[in-house]
Design a protein around this motif. Sequence first.
Motif: not given
Length: 431
Positions: A232-233, A267-270, A275-278, A283-286
């Motif tokens: 995140s940082d 594309d870089l932003d996506a 990466i952040v979502r992965q 946290e929610h899938e384990g």
Amino acid sequence: MRRELIATVAASVAMVLLAMLVPLGVLMRSYALEDRLSRAALEVQATESVVSGQDRGTVAVYLDRINDGGGIATTVLYPDGTGVGPDPGEDARVREARETGQARLDDIDGGAEFLVPVSLGGRSAGPEQTPVVRVVVREPGLESGILRAWLALLALGIVLLLGALVLADRLGRSFVQPIRRLAAYAGRLGSADRPEPLPPAGPREVRELQTALERLVGRIDVLLAREREQVSDLSHRLRTPMTAMRLRVESLADPTERDRLSADLDDLDATVDHIVRQARRAEHEGVVVWCDVGEVAAERVAFWQALAEEQERDLRFVTDLDQPVPVGVGRDDLAAALDVVLDNVFSHTPDGTAATVSLLRDQDRVLLRVDDAGPGLPPGVAVTARGASGAGSTGLGLAIAASTAREAGGALALTASPLGGLRVELSLRPW
């Protein structure tokens, strides 16, 4: 472990019981023979008294009463060659006992024989006046009380063996049940709903293992939290230079160069967002992820159905699974892989081209197939390799789908479809 412990105890106790009960059974038979010999000695004394003071008729009555078939046969042999009892015949041992006047005990086939000469005329009586009392003692057989004793020993051995097995089962359960609870707890650790810690139970070694597992889980939680924070940082740090670059790109005078660089920044932003979502998925899938392949496939086909109707495509979903089948891949990953395959169908085949999504079980695998009636692949195109494409795309689509299939313990295969076009098959191992 429990079965092995019971089998070991059963074998050990059985060997000990055999080592104890077999000699004890033989010893009991010897004791039974000794008991008969003792009773026979008493009968010899009693018969000697009757013979020395009574006539032959009284002796016959007495012998009929004591010869009751209990393994002891008493006979009185007189000097004139006659006898009273079940075995009136003489032999060399009887004659020797009469002539010497000495009692004797001999071993015979199946038992022992007492020969006791009885003097009728005092100490000076000769052999011609001496009858001989013969008592034959037979070895105890199954008709005697020894059979009941052996059965009692057998019953005692069975009771001891069953008691040892019950004790071994209880002991094995005291080890196995805490280990099973700990294994079930460890299996749920990677899921999204974190289980409550188990209370200490079981043997000392199991409690030590449980304590070590709790420490390991705590350490992993700390590492995962640090990783999420670092990702995140990093994403926040990248936003500032990316924003500055976007401002500079927008200030370019050349519209072609501006559009190309803007697309690269998008594309870089996506990629950063992905990466952040992965990183936050745990946290929610384990840590251990899985999903129902049938549910995900039906949902994505329903999602693409609206576009299929708009393009006049016949999009069908066929399955032979009658119950949920979990696979070891995340729901979002499997949905993305199937979306990539369907997007290729919609992007690279003419409108109106039919497509079928089928889901079936093949031995120990689940096959997720996408068949289309399009023109198929050009020869020599490796569309599953990153960066390689024969249709002007980046080449990452089917490569991502292949990576998802490998995560689920399977693979991706491209073959000719029965509809005339391409078949994309993802083989997944049930979880």
